[in-house]
Design a protein around this motif. Structure first.
Motif, PDB file in Angstrom:
ATOM      1  N   GLY A  43       0.659  -1.557   0.311  1.00 36.05           N
ATOM      2  CA  GLY A  43       0.074   0.461  -0.268  1.00 36.05           C
ATOM      3  C   GLY A  43       1.220   1.300   0.781  1.00 36.05           C
ATOM      4  N   GLU A  44       2.210   1.016  -0.697  1.00 33.75           N
ATOM      5  CA  GLU A  44       3.295   2.464   0.125  1.00 33.75           C
ATOM      6  C   GLU A  44       2.782   3.019  -1.018  1.00 33.75           C
ATOM      7  OE1 GLU A  44       7.730   3.973   1.257  1.00 33.75           O
ATOM      8  OE2 GLU A  44       6.999   2.161   0.814  1.00 33.75           O
ATOM      9  N   LEU A  45       2.808   4.297  -1.788  1.00 38.02           N
ATOM     10  CA  LEU A  45       2.475   5.475  -2.627  1.00 38.02           C
ATOM     11  C   LEU A  45       3.704   5.468  -3.444  1.00 38.02           C
ATOM     12  CD1 LEU A  45       0.824   5.896  -4.822  1.00 38.02           C
ATOM     13  CD2 LEU A  45      -0.320   7.809  -3.725  1.00 38.02           C
ATOM     14  N   LEU A  46       4.476   5.130  -4.226  1.00 37.50           N
ATOM     15  CA  LEU A  46       5.565   5.806  -4.569  1.00 37.50           C
ATOM     16  C   LEU A  46       5.761   6.879  -5.740  1.00 37.50           C
ATOM     17  CD1 LEU A  46       7.886   1.812  -4.702  1.00 37.50           C
ATOM     18  CD2 LEU A  46       7.442   3.673  -2.695  1.00 37.50           C
ATOM     19  N   ASP A  47       6.343   7.825  -5.740  1.00 34.07           N
ATOM     20  CA  ASP A  47       6.511   8.514  -7.148  1.00 34.07           C
ATOM     21  C   ASP A  47       8.037   8.852  -7.464  1.00 34.07           C
ATOM     22  OD1 ASP A  47       8.005   9.804  -4.605  1.00 34.07           O
ATOM     23  OD2 ASP A  47       6.105  11.531  -5.011  1.00 34.07           O
ATOM     24  N   TYR A  48       8.190   9.312  -9.230  1.00 32.14           N
ATOM     25  CA  TYR A  48       9.625   8.919  -9.621  1.00 32.14           C
ATOM     26  C   TYR A  48       9.867  10.845  -9.235  1.00 32.14           C
ATOM     27  CZ  TYR A  48       7.560   5.878 -11.847  1.00 32.14           C
ATOM     28  OH  TYR A  48       6.696   4.060 -12.173  1.00 32.14           O
ATOM     29  N   ASP A  49      10.983  10.659  -8.156  1.00 35.07           N
ATOM     30  CA  ASP A  49      11.408  11.842  -7.978  1.00 35.07           C
ATOM     31  C   ASP A  49      12.752  11.982  -8.158  1.00 35.07           C
ATOM     32  OD1 ASP A  49      12.801  13.944  -6.331  1.00 35.07           O
ATOM     33  OD2 ASP A  49      10.788  14.010  -5.140  1.00 35.07           O
ATOM     34  N   GLU A  50      13.542  12.192  -8.534  1.00 35.78           N
ATOM     35  CA  GLU A  50      15.246  12.131  -9.355  1.00 35.78           C
ATOM     36  C   GLU A  50      15.998  11.916  -7.401  1.00 35.78           C
ATOM     37  OE1 GLU A  50      13.879  12.820 -13.666  1.00 35.78           O
ATOM     38  OE2 GLU A  50      13.758  13.267 -11.439  1.00 35.78           O
ATOM     39  N   ASN A  51      15.390  13.010  -6.750  1.00 39.06           N
ATOM     40  CA  ASN A  51      16.125  13.946  -5.956  1.00 39.06           C
ATOM     41  C   ASN A  51      15.592  12.665  -4.995  1.00 39.06           C
ATOM     42  OD1 ASN A  51      17.033  15.484  -7.084  1.00 39.06           O
ATOM     43  ND2 ASN A  51      14.812  16.351  -6.845  1.00 39.06           N
ATOM     44  N   LYS A  52      15.504  11.742  -4.362  1.00 32.48           N
ATOM     45  CA  LYS A  52      15.014  10.681  -3.199  1.00 32.48           C
ATOM     46  C   LYS A  52      15.642   9.668  -3.566  1.00 32.48           C
ATOM     47  CE  LYS A  52       9.637  11.899  -2.662  1.00 32.48           C
ATOM     48  NZ  LYS A  52       8.674  11.449  -2.626  1.00 32.48           N
ATOM     49  N   PRO A  53      15.944   8.699  -2.696  1.00 29.48           N
ATOM     50  CA  PRO A  53      16.704   8.063  -2.549  1.00 29.48           C
ATOM     51  C   PRO A  53      15.903   6.270  -3.439  1.00 29.48           C
ATOM     52  CG  PRO A  53      15.912   7.845  -0.105  1.00 29.48           C
ATOM     53  CD  PRO A  53      15.933   9.026  -1.329  1.00 29.48           C
ATOM     54  N   LEU A  54      17.463   5.841  -3.835  1.00 29.05           N
ATOM     55  CA  LEU A  54      16.573   5.002  -4.804  1.00 29.05           C
ATOM     56  C   LEU A  54      15.421   3.932  -4.918  1.00 29.05           C
ATOM     57  CD1 LEU A  54      16.700   3.544  -8.344  1.00 29.05           C
ATOM     58  CD2 LEU A  54      18.559   2.278  -7.783  1.00 29.05           C
ATOM     59  N   LYS A  55      14.321   3.614  -5.746  1.00 31.47           N
ATOM     60  CA  LYS A  55      13.258   2.637  -5.253  1.00 31.47           C
ATOM     61  C   LYS A  55      13.067   1.592  -6.580  1.00 31.47           C
ATOM     62  CE  LYS A  55      11.605   3.353  -0.594  1.00 31.47           C
ATOM     63  NZ  LYS A  55      10.315   3.890  -0.091  1.00 31.47           N
ATOM     64  N   ALA A  56      12.944   0.714  -6.895  1.00 34.54           N
ATOM     65  CA  ALA A  56      13.618   0.415  -7.831  1.00 34.54           C
ATOM     66  C   ALA A  56      12.601  -1.485  -7.986  1.00 34.54           C
ATOM     67  CB  ALA A  56      14.743  -0.404  -8.352  1.00 34.54           C
ATOM     68  N   PHE A  57      11.795  -1.668  -9.171  1.00 34.12           N
ATOM     69  CA  PHE A  57      10.645  -2.506  -9.164  1.00 34.12           C
ATOM     70  C   PHE A  57      11.328  -3.350 -10.239  1.00 34.12           C
ATOM     71  CE2 PHE A  57       6.821  -3.951 -11.066  1.00 34.12           C
ATOM     72  CZ  PHE A  57       6.834  -4.983  -9.922  1.00 34.12           C
ATOM     73  N   VAL A  58      11.315  -4.572 -10.256  1.00 32.56           N
ATOM     74  CA  VAL A  58      11.948  -5.560 -10.963  1.00 32.56           C
ATOM     75  C   VAL A  58      10.798  -6.123 -11.922  1.00 32.56           C
ATOM     76  CG1 VAL A  58      13.452  -7.134 -10.979  1.00 32.56           C
ATOM     77  CG2 VAL A  58      13.741  -6.256  -9.231  1.00 32.56           C
ATOM     78  N   PHE A  59      11.084  -6.316 -12.869  1.00 37.50           N
ATOM     79  CA  PHE A  59       9.097  -6.624 -13.340  1.00 37.50           C
ATOM     80  C   PHE A  59       9.606  -7.884 -13.977  1.00 37.50           C
ATOM     81  CE2 PHE A  59      10.612  -3.271 -16.609  1.00 37.50           C
ATOM     82  CZ  PHE A  59      11.074  -4.032 -17.716  1.00 37.50           C
ATOM     83  N   LYS A  60      10.890  -7.942 -14.566  1.00 39.72           N
ATOM     84  CA  LYS A  60      11.588  -9.598 -14.995  1.00 39.72           C
ATOM     85  C   LYS A  60      12.671 -10.161 -15.240  1.00 39.72           C
ATOM     86  CE  LYS A  60      10.982 -12.164 -19.405  1.00 39.72           C
ATOM     87  NZ  LYS A  60       9.634 -13.221 -18.912  1.00 39.72           N
ATOM     88  N   THR A  61      12.559 -10.984 -15.178  1.00 40.60           N
ATOM     89  CA  THR A  61      13.906 -11.473 -14.678  1.00 40.60           C
ATOM     90  C   THR A  61      14.137 -12.911 -16.014  1.00 40.60           C
ATOM     91  OG1 THR A  61      14.415 -11.315 -12.600  1.00 40.60           O
ATOM     92  CG2 THR A  61      16.000 -12.929 -13.279  1.00 40.60           C
TER      93      THR A  61
END
Length: 316
Positions: A286-304
Motif C-alpha cells: 500500500g505504499e505510494l511511490l513517486d518518481y522523484d530523482e532527488n529521493k533515494p532509489l527504489k526500483a521495481f524488478v518486473f522481469k528476470t
C-alpha cells in the motif's frame, strides 16, 4: 536524462496484429538499427530467440530503447498469444502507458479487447494504433467506427490515412493540426495541401476529436454545446489531460510497407502519453511511490531472464 523526458510504453494487442513490426519500424526510423528487420526473415530486434524465429511469433517480453526528439521511449513488446499472457502482465506493471495495436484488416480482435481490459484494470493511459492500413482488404474507416461503437466517444482520431484512386496509401492527415503529409520510401514526410476530396473527411474527424475533448471537463462540454470552437492549446491540453485520466484514447494509424505515420505516432507518444513523473506506483503493502530523482532509489524488478552466456538479467 530527466524523468520528464522518458516514456515507458507497452505494445498490446492480438497475436499477428503488428506489435513487433511496429517496434522494428520505430528503431529503424530513429537510427536505432541500420536495416529494417522482418518477422518472415527472422531478423527483428525483439524476436531474437530461436524459437520465436522458428514460429514467427513473440514468446517473451522484449525491451527496445528508442530515442526520438530528445526523449527516450522504452518500448515493451509483448506476445499477443494467450499462452504467454504472463509476459503482458509483467510489462503492464512497468509501463506508464499502452499502445493497443489493432489491424485494419481484423477490426476489434479478442486480443484488443483483452488489452483494453488490462489497461482498465491497471488505470493505464493508452492510445490505439491501427496497423496494416496499406494491405489488401484493410478498412480504416470500418475499424474506426467499430472502435467508437465498442469503446465510446473517448476514441479520438488524431491521424487518418490518405488513399489514391487505387486504394494505395499515399499520405497521412494530421487531424489535430488540420494538415497533411506525403511520405517517401524511408518514411520521411513532406507537408502538402489537404486534398480537396479529403476536406470533408478532415472536418468530420476534427468534429469527432472536439467531441472527445469535450468529454474531459464540464467547462469544455459547455463550450462544445454552445457551439464555441476550442483553441489549439485547449485541444492539446484536453487530449493530454484526458489521456492521463483515461477519458481520451487517441487513435493513430500507419502503413506497414512505407513507414508512413510512424514518426507521427512517435510525436503523439511524446506529446500525449504521460512521463514517469506523472504516474504513481502503489506497492503490494500500500505504499505510494513517486518518481522523484532527488529521493533515494527504489526500483521495481518486473522481469528476470536466465541467459546461458551471462547468467541472470533483471529489468527494473
Amino acid at each position: 536524462m530527466s524523468a520528464k523526458d522518458i516514456r515507458n510504453i507497452v505494445l498490446l494487442g492480438h497475436s499477428g496484429s503488428g506489435k513487433t513490426t511496429l517496434a522494428e519500424r520505430m528503431l529503424f526510423l530513429t537510427g536505432g538499427t541500420d536495416r529494417l528487420g522482418k518477422i518472415a526473415d527472422g531478423n527483428t530486434v525483439c524476436d531474437y530467440d530461436p524459437e520465436e524465429i522458428r514460429r514467427q511469433i513473440s514468446i517473451s517480453l522484449a525491451v527496445a530503447p528508442v530515442e526520438y526528439d530528445s526523449c527516450k521511449i522504452n518500448v515493451l513488446d509483448v506476445p499477443g498469444g494467450f499462452d504467454f499472457a504472463g509476459e503482458a502482465a509483467e510489462a503492464v506493471q512497468a509501463a506508464d502507458a499502452a499502445v493497443i495495436v489493432c489491424s485494419a484488416k481484423a477490426g476489434i480482435s479478442v486480443g484488443a479487447e483483452k488489452a483494453w481490459k488490462y489497461c482498465e484494470k491497471n488505470a493505464l493511459p493508452r492510445l490505439i494504433y491501427i496497423s496494416k492500413i496499406d494491405e489488401e482488404n484493410s478498412d480504416y474507416n470500418a475499424a474506426f467506427a467499430a472502435l467508437r461503437e465498442r469503446f465510446g466517444k473517448n476514441i479520438a482520431p488524431v491521424v487518418a490515412p490518405i488513399w489514391d484512386e487505387n486504394k494505395k496509401v499515399i499520405g497521412i492527415i494530421d487531424v489535430l493540426h488540420k494538415r497533411a503529409f506525403e511520405f517517401n520510401s524511408t518514411g520521411g514526410r513532406v507537408e502538402i495541401e489537404v486534398p480537396e476530396n479529403k476536406l470533408p473527411v478532415l472536418d468530420e474527424l476534427y468534429d469527432a476529436l472536439k467531441e472527445s475533448v469535450a468529454e474531459t471537463s464540464e467547462e469544455f462540454m459547455e463550450k462544445f454545446f454552445n457551439g464555441e470552437d476550442f483553441t489549439h492549446d485547449e485541444l492539446v491540453k484536453g487530449i493530454h489531460d484526458g489521456v492521463a485520466s483515461g477519458a481520451i484514447t487517441p487513435l493513430v494509424c500507419c502503413a506497414n510497407d512505407t513507414l508512413s505515420g510512424v514518426d507521427m505516432l512517435l510525436d503523439d507518444v511524446v506529446d500525449m502519453l504521460p512521463s514517469p513523473n506523472e504516474r504513481r506506483l502503489e506497492t503490494l503493502d500500500g505504499e505510494l511511490l513517486d518518481y522523484d530523482e532527488n529521493k533515494p532509489l527504489k526500483a521495481f524488478v518486473f522481469k528476470t531472464v536466465a541467459d546461458p552466456f551471462v547468467g541472470k538479467i533483471s529489468a527494473i
